[in-house]
Design an enzyme around this catalytic site. Structure first.
Site, PDB file in Angstrom:
ATOM      1  CG  PHE A  33      -2.141   1.092   1.216  1.00 13.90           C
ATOM      2  CD1 PHE A  33      -2.858   1.520   0.647  1.00 13.90           C
ATOM      3  CD2 PHE A  33      -2.354   1.708   2.035  1.00 13.90           C
ATOM      4  CE1 PHE A  33      -3.664   2.113   0.003  1.00 13.90           C
ATOM      5  CE2 PHE A  33      -2.756   2.698   2.323  1.00 13.90           C
ATOM      6  CZ  PHE A  33      -4.047   2.977   1.322  1.00 13.90           C
ATOM      7  CB  THR A  34       2.756   3.283   1.757  1.00 16.85           C
ATOM      8  OG1 THR A  34       2.903   2.523   2.899  1.00 16.85           O
ATOM      9  CG2 THR A  34       1.621   3.523   2.386  1.00 16.85           C
ATOM     10  CG  ASP A  52      -5.862  -5.674   3.081  1.00 21.50           C
ATOM     11  OD1 ASP A  52      -5.387  -5.670   4.427  1.00 21.50           O
ATOM     12  OD2 ASP A  52      -6.140  -4.981   1.793  1.00 21.50           O
ATOM     13  CE  LYS A  71     -13.033  -0.967   5.136  1.00 20.49           C
ATOM     14  NZ  LYS A  71     -13.498  -1.267   4.330  1.00 20.49           N
ATOM     15  CB  ALA A  88       4.446  -0.052  15.127  1.00 22.06           C
ATOM     16  CE1 TYR A  99      -0.367   5.929  11.500  1.00 22.03           C
ATOM     17  CE2 TYR A  99      -0.239   7.643  12.853  1.00 22.03           C
ATOM     18  CZ  TYR A  99       0.448   7.149  13.182  1.00 22.03           C
ATOM     19  OH  TYR A  99       1.380   6.509  12.594  1.00 22.03           O
ATOM     20  CE1 TYR A 125      -7.823 -10.146  20.257  1.00 25.88           C
ATOM     21  CE2 TYR A 125      -7.384 -11.993  20.788  1.00 25.88           C
ATOM     22  CZ  TYR A 125      -8.243 -11.107  20.089  1.00 25.88           C
ATOM     23  OH  TYR A 125      -9.582 -11.815  19.429  1.00 25.88           O
ATOM     24  CD  GLN A 183     -12.255 -11.506  26.797  1.00 27.77           C
ATOM     25  OE1 GLN A 183     -12.319 -10.684  25.943  1.00 27.77           O
ATOM     26  NE2 GLN A 183     -12.858 -12.348  26.152  1.00 27.77           N
ATOM     27  NE  ARG A 223       6.756   8.758   7.077  1.00 29.00           N
ATOM     28  CZ  ARG A 223       6.460   7.807   7.316  1.00 29.00           C
ATOM     29  NH1 ARG A 223       7.134   7.669   8.643  1.00 29.00           N
ATOM     30  NH2 ARG A 223       6.776   6.289   6.589  1.00 29.00           N
TER      31      ARG A 223
HETATM   32  P1  NAD Z   1       5.535   2.527   5.277  1.00 28.53           P
HETATM   33  O1  NAD Z   1       4.403   3.502   5.208  1.00 28.53           O
HETATM   34  O2  NAD Z   1       6.728   2.871   5.106  1.00 28.53           O
HETATM   35  O3  NAD Z   1       5.057   0.997   5.197  1.00 28.53           O
HETATM   36  C1  NAD Z   1       3.763   0.687   6.475  1.00 28.53           C
HETATM   37  C2  NAD Z   1       3.654  -0.601   5.349  1.00 28.53           C
HETATM   38  O4  NAD Z   1       2.831  -1.402   5.817  1.00 28.53           O
HETATM   39  C3  NAD Z   1       3.966  -0.067   4.140  1.00 28.53           C
HETATM   40  O5  NAD Z   1       4.901  -1.175   4.007  1.00 28.53           O
HETATM   41  C4  NAD Z   1       3.073  -0.863   3.885  1.00 28.53           C
HETATM   42  O6  NAD Z   1       2.487  -1.144   2.740  1.00 28.53           O
HETATM   43  C5  NAD Z   1       2.203  -1.370   5.108  1.00 28.53           C
HETATM   44  N1  NAD Z   1       0.203  -1.763   4.768  1.00 28.53           N
HETATM   45  C6  NAD Z   1      -0.720  -0.964   5.388  1.00 28.53           C
HETATM   46  N2  NAD Z   1      -1.342  -1.081   4.900  1.00 28.53           N
HETATM   47  C7  NAD Z   1      -1.406  -2.885   5.103  1.00 28.53           C
HETATM   48  C8  NAD Z   1      -2.286  -3.523   4.443  1.00 28.53           C
HETATM   49  N3  NAD Z   1      -3.497  -3.755   5.451  1.00 28.53           N
HETATM   50  N4  NAD Z   1      -1.706  -5.386   4.769  1.00 28.53           N
HETATM   51  C9  NAD Z   1      -0.861  -5.056   5.060  1.00 28.53           C
HETATM   52  N5  NAD Z   1       0.244  -4.271   4.380  1.00 28.53           N
HETATM   53  C10 NAD Z   1      -0.051  -2.980   4.707  1.00 28.53           C
HETATM   54  O7  NAD Z   1       5.416   3.567   7.479  1.00 28.53           O
HETATM   55  P2  NAD Z   1       6.861   2.817   8.690  1.00 28.53           P
HETATM   56  O8  NAD Z   1       7.266   4.184   8.834  1.00 28.53           O
HETATM   57  O9  NAD Z   1       7.373   2.138   8.147  1.00 28.53           O
HETATM   58  O10 NAD Z   1       5.479   2.852  10.000  1.00 28.53           O
HETATM   59  C11 NAD Z   1       6.059   0.752  10.271  1.00 28.53           C
HETATM   60  C12 NAD Z   1       4.856   1.268  11.145  1.00 28.53           C
HETATM   61  O11 NAD Z   1       5.728   2.052  12.239  1.00 28.53           O
HETATM   62  C13 NAD Z   1       2.707   2.236  11.356  1.00 28.53           C
HETATM   63  O12 NAD Z   1       2.505   1.361  11.796  1.00 28.53           O
HETATM   64  C14 NAD Z   1       3.333   3.634  12.168  1.00 28.53           C
HETATM   65  O13 NAD Z   1       2.149   3.188  12.267  1.00 28.53           O
HETATM   66  C15 NAD Z   1       4.089   2.992  12.676  1.00 28.53           C
HETATM   67  N6  NAD Z   1       4.972   4.671  13.004  1.00 28.53           N
HETATM   68  C16 NAD Z   1       5.682   4.987  12.664  1.00 28.53           C
HETATM   69  C17 NAD Z   1       6.750   6.066  12.764  1.00 28.53           C
HETATM   70  C18 NAD Z   1       7.321   6.754  11.769  1.00 28.53           C
HETATM   71  O14 NAD Z   1       7.819   7.515  12.186  1.00 28.53           O
HETATM   72  N7  NAD Z   1       7.694   6.246  10.662  1.00 28.53           N
HETATM   73  C19 NAD Z   1       6.090   6.737  13.847  1.00 28.53           C
HETATM   74  C20 NAD Z   1       4.875   6.464  14.668  1.00 28.53           C
HETATM   75  C21 NAD Z   1       5.203   4.959  13.914  1.00 28.53           C
HETATM   76  N1  UDP Z   2       6.117  19.501   8.045  1.00 28.81           N
HETATM   77  C1  UDP Z   2       6.623  20.996   7.387  1.00 28.81           C
HETATM   78  N2  UDP Z   2       6.519  20.631   5.586  1.00 28.81           N
HETATM   79  C2  UDP Z   2       6.579  19.801   5.092  1.00 28.81           C
HETATM   80  C3  UDP Z   2       5.985  18.188   6.006  1.00 28.81           C
HETATM   81  C4  UDP Z   2       5.522  18.387   7.349  1.00 28.81           C
HETATM   82  O1  UDP Z   2       6.319  21.664   7.848  1.00 28.81           O
HETATM   83  O2  UDP Z   2       7.223  19.888   3.717  1.00 28.81           O
HETATM   84  C5  UDP Z   2       5.838  19.949   9.133  1.00 28.81           C
HETATM   85  C6  UDP Z   2       4.130  19.365   9.582  1.00 28.81           C
HETATM   86  O3  UDP Z   2       3.478  21.124   9.927  1.00 28.81           O
HETATM   87  C7  UDP Z   2       5.013  19.425  11.313  1.00 28.81           C
HETATM   88  C8  UDP Z   2       6.039  18.048  11.500  1.00 28.81           C
HETATM   89  O4  UDP Z   2       6.828  19.038   9.838  1.00 28.81           O
HETATM   90  O5  UDP Z   2       4.638  19.677  11.852  1.00 28.81           O
HETATM   91  C9  UDP Z   2       6.331  16.977  11.174  1.00 28.81           C
HETATM   92  O6  UDP Z   2       5.338  16.292  10.291  1.00 28.81           O
HETATM   93  P1  UDP Z   2       5.348  14.892   9.463  1.00 28.81           P
HETATM   94  O7  UDP Z   2       3.852  14.722   8.209  1.00 28.81           O
HETATM   95  O8  UDP Z   2       6.307  14.472   9.267  1.00 28.81           O
HETATM   96  O9  UDP Z   2       4.333  13.916  10.855  1.00 28.81           O
HETATM   97  P2  UDP Z   2       3.778  13.981  12.010  1.00 28.81           P
HETATM   98  O10 UDP Z   2       4.510  14.438  13.141  1.00 28.81           O
HETATM   99  O11 UDP Z   2       2.833  14.994  11.734  1.00 28.81           O
HETATM  100  O12 UDP Z   2       2.646  12.999  11.974  1.00 28.81           O
END
Ligand code: NAD
Ligand code: UDP
Length: 321
Positions: free
Chosen positions: A38-39, A60, A93, A116, A147, A161, A164, A188
């Site tokens: 997806f991403t 998925d 979802k 995560a 989110y 979980y 329980q 980001r």
């Molecule tokens: P990312 O978008 O690079 O990775 C997410 C991965 O999940 C992708 O590979 C995507 O294809 C997969 N995915 C999404 N929906 C799916 C589904 N329905 N079934 C199977 N796969 C699915 O993001 P990331 O930065 O690597 O984040 C990973 C996890 O860490 C996420 O759960 C995110 O919420 C959490 N997280 C990340 C950060 C950060 O700063 N990177 C901060 C807080 C929490």
């Molecule tokens: N932000 C910004 N310029 C950009 C992208 C994000 O100033 O091009 C700011 C955004 O408004 C937020 C912070 O950077 O205050 C972090 O954004 P990000 O989307 O990386 O993650 P968030 O912590 O908001 O989930």
């Protein structure tokens, strides 16, 4: 004696997931990467495809899954505000149905499972820095709610979980993490600023740029994941994982310009709705329970990330969202 475990990583083709797969293989485990792309992208795991202990499954997590594993890291979920706000229903979802299915699987096979979760469970926090006992300040109906609220609900499911069904759970509240393999187009802040600086485009500061974030380098976070998974069963978390160094977005922009030697001007844009004004983890609990704290300072982590994007931009043209 080393015991090879069967470890599943959902979202394993994403930014964090792919680094986690690398680490688990290095530690001598069998890794099952589950992703629906997806991403995430196959590019992030292309180097692992020939590894005999690595397996990729396109799936998925909003649908049930039946596999035999010892541990599950549940990372599947879009993490960038641009992506999750474009697909809000699918995001909820993925977080909620995905958690139910992965918890059901963990229960069936007796696996330990790590979620995560995110600093977004604190919303726009009125307590600073944020510690785990703070319940948060979250808008349930805004553009970020799909989110924030689904991640909060996933935490609830994990703890139910645990209570329980006596499931062994670990809940990590991750603060902004950055590094190589971030998607340059997922919007980001770190990837946006670096790509803009390297291509001498204006750096897009949202709002005044005085809002703060705390940035953790990916290697530090992966170390914390592994330590948390290996921590005693009586410690389910939640535990904050992040780097307590706090920076305004303007400071981040200036640092990126300095490190890239860019000619990019700063350009202000409207602040997105419900954008948290400040964010900084209190990591005392992680220090005590995991013996962990981040080691990579922002400038050092940014240099490595800049080198990654520099190479990527040489291979293809990208534009920040
Ligand atoms: P990312 O978008 O690079 O990775 C997410 C991965 O999940 C992708 O590979 C995507 O294809 C997969 N995915 C999404 N929906 C799916 C589904 N329905 N079934 C199977 N796969 C699915 O993001 P990331 O930065 O690597 O984040 C990973 C996890 O860490 C996420 O759960 C995110 O919420 C959490 N997280 C990340 C950060 C950060 O700063 N990177 C901060 C807080 C929490
Ligand atoms: N932000 C910004 N310029 C950009 C992208 C994000 O100033 O091009 C700011 C955004 O408004 C937020 C912070 O950077 O205050 C972090 O954004 P990000 O989307 O990386 O993650 P968030 O912590 O908001 O989930």
């Amino acid at each position: 004696m080393h015991i090879r475990k069967r470890v599943m990583v959902t979202g394993g083709a994403g930014f964090l997931g792919s680094h986690l797969c690398d680490r688990l293989l290095d530690d001598g485990h069998d890794v099952l990467c589950v992703d629906n792309f997806f991403t995430g992208t196959k590019d992030n795991i292309a180097h692992l495809m020939d590894h005999v202990h690595f397996e990729l499954m396109r799936h998925d997590v909003t649908f049930p899954l039946y596999v035999e594993v010892d541990q599950i890291y549940n990372l599947a979920c879009p993490a960038s505000p641009v992506h999750y706000q474009r697909h809000p229903v699918q995001t909820t979802k993925t977080s909620v149905h995905g958690a139910i299915h992965m918890l059901g699987l963990a229960r069936r096979v007796g696996a330990r499972i790590l979620q995560a979760s995110t600093s977004e469970v604190y919303g726009d926090p009125q307590v600073h820095p944020q510690s785990e006992d703070y319940w948060g300040h979250v808008n349930p109906t805004g553009p970020r709610s799909c989110y924030d609220e689904s991640k909060r609900c996933a935490e609830t499911l994990f703890f139910d979980y645990h209570r329980q069904h006596q499931l062994e759970i670990k809940v990590a509240r991750i603060f902004n993490t950055y590094g190589p393999r971030m998607d340059p187009e997922d919007g980001r802040v770190v990837s946006n600023f670096i790509v803009q600086a390297l291509t001498n485009q204006p750096i897009t500061i949202y709002g005044t740029g005085e809002q703060t974030r705390s940035f953790c380098f990916v290697d530090d976070l992966i170390e914390a994941f592994v330590r948390l998974m290996g921590s005693p069963p009586e410690f389910p978390g939640p535990v904050n994982l992040g780097n307590p160094g706090e920076f305004t977005m303007r400071e981040l922009a200036e640092l990126v310009i300095e490190l890239t030697g860019s000619r990019s001007p700063l350009e202000t844009h409207p602040l997105p709705e419900d954008d948290p004004r400040q964010r900084c983890p209190d990591i005392q609990l992680a220090r005590e329970r995991l013996g962990w704290e981040p080691r990579v300072p922002l400038a050092e982590g940014l240099k490595k990330t800049i080198a990654y994007f520099d190479e990527l931009l040489g291979q293809r043209s990208v534009s920040p969202s």
